[in-house]
Scaffold this active site. Structure first.
Site, PDB file in Angstrom:
ATOM      1  N   HIS A 189      38.029  40.646  78.198  1.00  0.00           N
ATOM      2  CA  HIS A 189      39.192  40.463  77.320  1.00  0.00           C
ATOM      3  C   HIS A 189      38.840  41.024  75.953  1.00  0.00           C
ATOM      4  CE1 HIS A 189      41.974  37.753  79.608  1.00  0.00           C
ATOM      5  NE2 HIS A 189      40.931  37.828  80.418  1.00  0.00           N
TER       6      HIS A 189
ATOM      7  N   CYS B 193      44.347  33.420  79.423  1.00  0.00           N
ATOM      8  CA  CYS B 193      44.084  32.341  80.371  1.00  0.00           C
ATOM      9  C   CYS B 193      44.743  31.095  79.796  1.00  0.00           C
ATOM     10  CB  CYS B 193      42.586  32.118  80.555  1.00  0.00           C
ATOM     11  SG  CYS B 193      42.236  30.649  81.556  1.00  0.00           S
TER      12      CYS B 193
HETATM   13  N1  COA Z   1      49.572  26.458  96.675  1.00  0.00           N
HETATM   14  C1  COA Z   1      50.690  25.726  96.458  1.00  0.00           C
HETATM   15  N2  COA Z   1      50.679  24.463  96.026  1.00  0.00           N
HETATM   16  C2  COA Z   1      49.497  23.894  95.832  1.00  0.00           C
HETATM   17  C3  COA Z   1      48.291  24.592  96.031  1.00  0.00           C
HETATM   18  C4  COA Z   1      48.355  25.923  96.471  1.00  0.00           C
HETATM   19  N3  COA Z   1      47.278  26.675  96.652  1.00  0.00           N
HETATM   20  N4  COA Z   1      47.267  23.764  95.743  1.00  0.00           N
HETATM   21  C5  COA Z   1      47.810  22.594  95.360  1.00  0.00           C
HETATM   22  N5  COA Z   1      49.153  22.678  95.411  1.00  0.00           N
HETATM   23  C6  COA Z   1      50.130  21.630  95.035  1.00  0.00           C
HETATM   24  C7  COA Z   1      49.960  20.371  95.827  1.00  0.00           C
HETATM   25  O1  COA Z   1      50.757  20.409  96.991  1.00  0.00           O
HETATM   26  C8  COA Z   1      50.443  19.315  94.858  1.00  0.00           C
HETATM   27  O2  COA Z   1      51.841  19.319  94.831  1.00  0.00           O
HETATM   28  P1  COA Z   1      52.667  17.943  94.720  1.00  0.00           P
HETATM   29  O3  COA Z   1      52.329  17.401  93.356  1.00  0.00           O
HETATM   30  O4  COA Z   1      54.086  18.384  94.845  1.00  0.00           O
HETATM   31  O5  COA Z   1      52.161  17.088  95.828  1.00  0.00           O
HETATM   32  C9  COA Z   1      49.980  19.843  93.511  1.00  0.00           C
HETATM   33  O6  COA Z   1      49.853  21.251  93.681  1.00  0.00           O
HETATM   34  C10 COA Z   1      48.650  19.273  93.078  1.00  0.00           C
HETATM   35  O7  COA Z   1      47.722  19.390  94.138  1.00  0.00           O
HETATM   36  P2  COA Z   1      46.246  18.791  94.102  1.00  0.00           P
HETATM   37  O8  COA Z   1      45.561  19.125  95.390  1.00  0.00           O
HETATM   38  O9  COA Z   1      46.310  17.338  93.686  1.00  0.00           O
HETATM   39  O10 COA Z   1      45.544  19.644  93.025  1.00  0.00           O
HETATM   40  P3  COA Z   1      45.241  19.362  91.491  1.00  0.00           P
HETATM   41  O11 COA Z   1      46.400  18.780  90.783  1.00  0.00           O
HETATM   42  O12 COA Z   1      43.922  18.700  91.422  1.00  0.00           O
HETATM   43  O13 COA Z   1      45.096  20.879  90.990  1.00  0.00           O
HETATM   44  C11 COA Z   1      44.623  23.135  91.687  1.00  0.00           C
HETATM   45  C12 COA Z   1      44.104  21.734  91.505  1.00  0.00           C
HETATM   46  C13 COA Z   1      43.433  24.027  91.978  1.00  0.00           C
HETATM   47  C14 COA Z   1      45.591  23.159  92.833  1.00  0.00           C
HETATM   48  C15 COA Z   1      45.381  23.582  90.424  1.00  0.00           C
HETATM   49  O14 COA Z   1      44.670  23.191  89.290  1.00  0.00           O
HETATM   50  C16 COA Z   1      45.583  25.079  90.391  1.00  0.00           C
HETATM   51  O15 COA Z   1      46.304  25.642  91.218  1.00  0.00           O
HETATM   52  N6  COA Z   1      44.960  25.773  89.420  1.00  0.00           N
HETATM   53  C17 COA Z   1      45.076  27.186  89.297  1.00  0.00           C
HETATM   54  C18 COA Z   1      44.625  27.605  87.965  1.00  0.00           C
HETATM   55  C19 COA Z   1      44.755  29.084  87.758  1.00  0.00           C
HETATM   56  O16 COA Z   1      45.343  29.843  88.517  1.00  0.00           O
HETATM   57  N7  COA Z   1      44.224  29.497  86.613  1.00  0.00           N
HETATM   58  C20 COA Z   1      44.276  30.831  86.153  1.00  0.00           C
HETATM   59  C21 COA Z   1      43.332  31.735  86.845  1.00  0.00           C
HETATM   60  S1  COA Z   1      41.671  31.687  86.264  1.00  0.00           S
HETATM   61 ZN    ZN Z   2      41.039  37.213  82.466  1.00  0.00          ZN
END
Ligand code: COA
Ligand code: ZN
Length: 308
Positions: A208, A239
């Protein structure tokens, strides 16, 4: 050692778009990706299959993957954070998935709400799900060159986490400077050290330009022998869990610099500049990229007539 053939991985529709305040319609995402795959980029990180609550901008990941043209030579890649995401990515027929974990515990908790160890436990399940498919896997390490919450990360920790990926059989690792903290000497030292320790792994660097060190860091990476770089059209990006994480390095500025240096990228710069103009019209605001404004170093200007 220095590389002359550099591969560019485009991340604008994932890293760039996830920071945009207004939802970008699915058709416009597809239009941009189709333009990008015509420019000769080696790889496009199309979207991510994560929770739509975490990243609402990418909630249309399936529709985007289904709509984009597939062209030989351009890999269509998606970021995933858990097994559910990998199942979605397999169904969407991606060419490759990118797993992400942060080097620092606090950034990992902010990003994916679990410890680094728990992330790697989850990756084991993911690697099992991918066995028997043709889908490639890259392991990314966010905050490799510094964490906005914990500061600079020790080399030993980076080496250990690369080792965790290697232990899962992963042979492609991306070191990411998530918030633009890295400096060129640090990049050169870190990149040289990981390559020395893990010669079997192909490394990519993700920078970045948050503090203006992005392209200098690319040069440092090239000098350390790394041949793959991630960048974002127009310099769009950031991010959501890293304060101040604006702007990936800009793809067209990177390609311009590399071509001027005599490196090959296989990318058509003028098509990329057109794509950057399309991107500005899609997001509706100015972008940090510079070459699109200044023209290339080869665009000459008429000499002004001297004043009398
Ligand atoms: N696709 C779709 N939905 C998803 C999913 C996926 N891969 N993973 C989790 N979910 C949904 C669950 O079904 C749940 O939905 P609900 O509240 O309607 O039941 C909700 O998301 C939370 O799921 P949970 O397993 O409890 O996860 P969490 O709240 O601990 O979050 C992650 C963990 C990893 C799912 C979430 O933080 C995330 O997706 N982060 C991505 C961050 C990202 O992309 N950052 C930028 C890139 S570096
Ligand atoms: Zn990046």
């Amino acid at each position: 050692m220095s590389e002359n053939r550099i591969r560019i991985h485009e991340v604008v529709t994932r890293d760039g778009f996830q920071m945009e305040p207004e939802f970008i319609p699915t058709e416009r995402k597809i239009e941009l990706i189709d333009r990008l795959s015509l420019t000769g980029l080696a790889r496009i990180e199309v979207t991510s299959f994560v929770s739509p609550k975490a990243i609402p901008m990418l909630a249309d990941a399936e529709a985007v993957m289904a709509g984009v043209a597939r062209r030989p030579g351009t890999g269509m890649v998606a970021l995933v954070a858990n097994a559910r995401g990998v199942e979605r990515a397999i169904a969407a027929r991606v060419d490759e998935v990118v797993l992400v974990v942060s080097v620092s515990e606090s950034h990992n908790r902010a990003n994916v709400r679990r410890s680094v160890a728990a992330s790697f436990d989850g990756f084991r399940e993911i690697v099992d799900l991918l066995r028997g498919t043709q889908i490639g896997v890259t392991g990314a390490l966010a905050t490799t060159f510094g964490c906005p919450f914990e500061g600079f990360q020790p080399l030993e920790r980076v080496l250990r986490l690369v080792g965790e990926y290697a232990a899962l059989g992963i042979r492609s690792v991306t070191l990411a400077d998530t918030t633009g903290m890295g400096n060129p000497r640090q990049v050169r030292d870190m990149a040289s050290a990981v390559r020395r320790e893990y010669p079997e792994i192909e490394f990519a660097l993700h920078f970045h330009n948050t503090r203006g060190m992005g392209l200098a860091n690319v040069l440092a990476g090239i000098e350390a022998g790394v041949g793959r770089y991630e960048s974002s059209l127009g310099g769009l990006g950031g991010c959501p869990y890293a304060p101040g994480a604006s702007g990936n390095i800009c793809t067209e500025d990177l390609v311009h610099m590399l071509h001027e240096m005599g490196c090959e990228t296989g990318v058509d710069l003028s098509a990329l500049l057109d794509a950057s103009r399309l991107l500005a019209s899609i997001v509706g605001h100015d972008l940090p990229g510079q070459v699109v404004k200044a023209g290339t170093s080869r665009d000459l200007h008429p000499m002004p007539t001297p004043a009398h």
